[in-house]
Design a protein around this motif. Structure first.
Motif, PDB file in Angstrom:
ATOM      1  N   VAL A  31       5.503 -31.850  64.733  1.00 48.26           N
ATOM      2  CA  VAL A  31       6.882 -31.908  65.210  1.00 48.26           C
ATOM      3  C   VAL A  31       7.182 -30.745  66.142  1.00 48.26           C
ATOM      4  CG1 VAL A  31       8.058 -30.626  63.349  1.00 48.26           C
ATOM      5  CG2 VAL A  31       9.198 -32.569  64.445  1.00 48.26           C
ATOM      6  N   GLN A  32       6.556 -29.601  65.899  1.00 50.13           N
ATOM      7  CA  GLN A  32       6.725 -28.467  66.804  1.00 50.13           C
ATOM      8  C   GLN A  32       6.073 -28.718  68.158  1.00 50.13           C
ATOM      9  OE1 GLN A  32       5.186 -25.289  64.381  1.00 50.13           O
ATOM     10  NE2 GLN A  32       7.038 -25.131  63.142  1.00 50.13           N
ATOM     11  N   ALA A  74       6.973 -18.459  57.109  1.00 53.94           N
ATOM     12  CA  ALA A  74       6.537 -17.506  56.080  1.00 53.94           C
ATOM     13  C   ALA A  74       7.707 -16.975  55.262  1.00 53.94           C
ATOM     14  CB  ALA A  74       5.765 -16.356  56.722  1.00 53.94           C
ATOM     15  N   GLU A  75       8.769 -16.560  55.912  1.00 52.49           N
ATOM     16  CA  GLU A  75       9.878 -15.939  55.179  1.00 52.49           C
ATOM     17  C   GLU A  75      10.597 -16.927  54.264  1.00 52.49           C
ATOM     18  OE1 GLU A  75      10.413 -12.763  54.827  1.00 52.49           O
ATOM     19  OE2 GLU A  75       8.632 -12.507  56.077  1.00 52.49           O
ATOM     20  N   PRO A  76      11.013 -18.087  54.750  1.00 53.45           N
ATOM     21  CA  PRO A  76      11.714 -18.996  53.830  1.00 53.45           C
ATOM     22  C   PRO A  76      10.841 -19.540  52.709  1.00 53.45           C
ATOM     23  CG  PRO A  76      11.333 -20.054  55.964  1.00 53.45           C
ATOM     24  CD  PRO A  76      11.010 -18.616  56.130  1.00 53.45           C
ATOM     25  N   VAL A  77       9.539 -19.700  52.951  1.00 47.10           N
ATOM     26  CA  VAL A  77       8.675 -20.296  51.938  1.00 47.10           C
ATOM     27  C   VAL A  77       8.226 -19.270  50.909  1.00 47.10           C
ATOM     28  CG1 VAL A  77       6.433 -21.407  51.567  1.00 47.10           C
ATOM     29  CG2 VAL A  77       7.927 -22.187  53.411  1.00 47.10           C
ATOM     30  N   LEU A  78       7.974 -18.035  51.345  1.00 46.70           N
ATOM     31  CA  LEU A  78       7.469 -17.010  50.436  1.00 46.70           C
ATOM     32  C   LEU A  78       8.557 -16.042  49.977  1.00 46.70           C
ATOM     33  CD1 LEU A  78       4.009 -16.136  52.031  1.00 46.70           C
ATOM     34  CD2 LEU A  78       4.457 -17.438  49.941  1.00 46.70           C
ATOM     35  N   GLY A  79       9.799 -16.456  50.067  1.00 48.02           N
ATOM     36  CA  GLY A  79      10.890 -15.606  49.610  1.00 48.02           C
ATOM     37  C   GLY A  79      10.905 -15.509  48.091  1.00 48.02           C
ATOM     38  N   SER A  80      12.055 -15.250  47.523  1.00 45.40           N
ATOM     39  CA  SER A  80      12.171 -15.080  46.073  1.00 45.40           C
ATOM     40  C   SER A  80      11.692 -16.339  45.353  1.00 45.40           C
ATOM     41  CB  SER A  80      13.624 -14.796  45.697  1.00 45.40           C
ATOM     42  OG  SER A  80      14.445 -15.894  46.074  1.00 45.40           O
ATOM     43  N   GLY A  81      11.238 -16.142  44.116  1.00 47.50           N
ATOM     44  CA  GLY A  81      10.833 -17.265  43.293  1.00 47.50           C
ATOM     45  C   GLY A  81       9.358 -17.293  42.962  1.00 47.50           C
ATOM     46  N   HIS A  82       8.540 -16.562  43.713  1.00 51.13           N
ATOM     47  CA  HIS A  82       7.111 -16.478  43.437  1.00 51.13           C
ATOM     48  C   HIS A  82       6.792 -15.087  42.876  1.00 51.13           C
ATOM     49  CE1 HIS A  82       6.944 -20.176  45.645  1.00 51.13           C
ATOM     50  NE2 HIS A  82       7.349 -19.596  46.753  1.00 51.13           N
ATOM     51  N   LEU A  83       5.666 -14.988  42.183  1.00 45.56           N
ATOM     52  CA  LEU A  83       5.287 -13.741  41.536  1.00 45.56           C
ATOM     53  C   LEU A  83       4.155 -13.077  42.310  1.00 45.56           C
ATOM     54  CD1 LEU A  83       5.811 -12.010  38.958  1.00 45.56           C
ATOM     55  CD2 LEU A  83       3.930 -13.283  37.892  1.00 45.56           C
ATOM     56  N   PRO A  84       4.340 -11.857  42.795  1.00 46.03           N
ATOM     57  CA  PRO A  84       3.243 -11.190  43.513  1.00 46.03           C
ATOM     58  C   PRO A  84       2.020 -11.026  42.621  1.00 46.03           C
ATOM     59  CG  PRO A  84       5.318 -10.026  43.852  1.00 46.03           C
ATOM     60  CD  PRO A  84       5.558 -11.030  42.770  1.00 46.03           C
ATOM     61  N   ALA A  90       9.893 -28.584  57.179  1.00 46.75           N
ATOM     62  CA  ALA A  90       9.498 -29.689  58.049  1.00 46.75           C
ATOM     63  C   ALA A  90      10.719 -30.494  58.491  1.00 46.75           C
ATOM     64  CB  ALA A  90       8.489 -30.582  57.330  1.00 46.75           C
ATOM     65  N   ARG A  91      11.632 -30.727  57.547  1.00 47.94           N
ATOM     66  CA  ARG A  91      12.857 -31.454  57.882  1.00 47.94           C
ATOM     67  C   ARG A  91      13.694 -30.676  58.887  1.00 47.94           C
ATOM     68  NH1 ARG A  91      14.526 -31.979  53.116  1.00 47.94           N
ATOM     69  NH2 ARG A  91      14.041 -34.166  52.669  1.00 47.94           N
ATOM     70  N   ALA A  92      13.831 -29.361  58.665  1.00 48.66           N
ATOM     71  CA  ALA A  92      14.629 -28.536  59.577  1.00 48.66           C
ATOM     72  C   ALA A  92      14.021 -28.489  60.975  1.00 48.66           C
ATOM     73  CB  ALA A  92      14.757 -27.120  59.008  1.00 48.66           C
ATOM     74  N   ALA A  93      12.683 -28.611  61.055  1.00 51.27           N
ATOM     75  CA  ALA A  93      12.014 -28.574  62.358  1.00 51.27           C
ATOM     76  C   ALA A  93      12.157 -29.879  63.109  1.00 51.27           C
ATOM     77  CB  ALA A  93      10.540 -28.245  62.171  1.00 51.27           C
ATOM     78  N   GLY A  94      12.563 -30.952  62.421  1.00 48.10           N
ATOM     79  CA  GLY A  94      12.778 -32.220  63.109  1.00 48.10           C
ATOM     80  C   GLY A  94      12.025 -33.403  62.554  1.00 48.10           C
ATOM     81  N   ALA A  95      11.200 -33.202  61.523  1.00 50.56           N
ATOM     82  CA  ALA A  95      10.496 -34.330  60.918  1.00 50.56           C
ATOM     83  C   ALA A  95      11.455 -35.119  60.022  1.00 50.56           C
ATOM     84  CB  ALA A  95       9.310 -33.847  60.097  1.00 50.56           C
TER      85      ALA A  95
END
Length: 383
Positions: free
Chosen positions: A26-27, A62-72, A114-119
């Protein structure tokens, strides 16, 4: 005359590989439908190595997907080849730490990106009855598994198969699955411990019939998994008590599991964990990515990384092919083969280090594989 395709590409599968392919396409200006069937039990306990940040950055998420919610995850521990525990920390890793993922959250964020990018993203939707048309397009049935819109038919120029190990579209189109072994995972999730553990490193410990893995999850539950061959007696013992007894017999895994409570365990679940790949990763109007193209033993910790890499690479190859680049799909196949060959080198090297139980079936099989199928040299491919 057939109606014009509604989409350039339909991506079947809404996991990391499918999302990476959809984002890439889509990009590049392609019209894309991403269909996520959402089937199977929820995934838990999967890790993303530090290099995954680079691929997500390449996708712009990277930022929206790896933000809070995962454990380093700052390192790995292993008792492999000996009973002693060895540590590898990520302090000096140029890419930083890895992550113990909240996998459902990770996948939801990728689909949202993916939705935000236009898919167009179709949740709980399975691709059924793929039919290649005489004009070179595809006719596909999209079935709503949530009981909403029922079934609809769409047309597209190309299909990306990111349906996982089953490779549903590729196999239906004539590709064949090749399996390296029959490794099976018996796994369960333990309740949070009264005192939150402070060590977030993963741990691997081998025993005479296979190997164990444990990691703390972002929810503070703990995943415990045992990997063995399904025909061995240890795999036939499906009850919670037999699993508990074997778990308590470990030297290191049990120390991390005990604080979470082991008195009332549920029976472990089963999941396929074997190495597998397709004999070809593209064909007439289709390209495979992720586990559909090549699935790796979890010991490699490369599953999510490989899914993102092959998804991104497949998206680039399909876009280039639709632009008329005749070498694009062959170049993609070469990338998958290179990744698989590197994995096989590492996989065999790691198993060669465990020599304590060569008389036991699980390890004897892997030792025979070392001798009968030596790692390929540079430039070679393997079956």
């Amino acid at each position: 005359m057939s109606p014009a395709p509604a989409y350039d590409v339909v991506v079947a599968g809404g996991g990391p590989a499918g999302c990476a392919a959809a984002l890439t396409l889509v990009q590049a200006g392609r019209t894309v439908l991403l269909a996520d069937a959402g089937t199977g039990p929820p995934k838990a306990g999967e890790a993303l190595v530090s290099m995954g940040r680079l691929l997500l950055a390449d996708l712009g998420v990277a930022e929206p997907v790896l933000g809070s919610g995962h454990l380093p995850c700052h390192g790995n521990l292993s008792a492999w080849g000996s009973a002693e525990l060895h540590a590898v920390d990520f302090l000096h890793d140029p890419y930083g730490h890895g992550w113990h993922l909240d996998r459902p959250l990770f996948d939801r964020r990728l689909r949202a990106a993916a939705r935000a990018a236009g898919a167009e993203v179709a949740e709980h939707t399975a691709v059924r009855s793929p039919s290649r048309q005489s004009d070179g397009t595809w006719r596909l049935a999209l079935r709503d598994r949530a009981g909403g819109a029922g079934e609809r038919t769409v047309r597209c120029r190309w299909v990306v198969d990111a349906t996982g190990r089953g490779a549903a579209i590729a196999v239906r189109s004539g590709a064949r699955r090749r399996t390296g072994d029959q490794l099976t995972a018996l796994h369960l999730t333990l309740d949070p411990a009264p005192q939150t553990p402070t060590d977030g490193r993963s741990l691997v410990e081998s025993d005479q019939d296979g190997w164990w893995y444990t990691a703390l999850l972002p929810s503070r539950h703990r995943l415990v998994a045992y990997f063995t061959d399904p025909d061995l007696p240890v795999a036939a013992a499906r009850g919670a008590e037999r699993f508990r007894q074997r778990l308590l017999a470990t030297r290191h895994i049990s120390r991390r599991a005990r604080p979470h409570g082991l008195t009332t365990l549920r029976p472990p679940r089963r999941a396929a964990a074997h190495s597998a790949h397709l004999d070809r990763v593209h064909g007439d109007g289709w390209t495979a990515a992720g586990d559909a193209a090549a699935a790796f033993d979890p010991l490699s910790s490369q599953g999510i990384l490989t899914a993102l890499y092959t998804g991104l690479s497949a998206g680039q190859a399909v876009d280039a092919h639709l632009h008329g680049d005749r070498a694009a799909l062959a170049d993609y196949e070469a990338k998958v083969t290179t990744a698989r060959t590197a994995y096989q080198h590492g996989h065999r090297a790691v198993h060669a280090q465990e020599t304590r139980w060569t008389d036991r079936p699980f390890w004897a099989r892997r030792q025979r594989n070392l001798h009968h199928n030596p790692p390929p040299t540079k430039g070679e491919t393997t079956p």
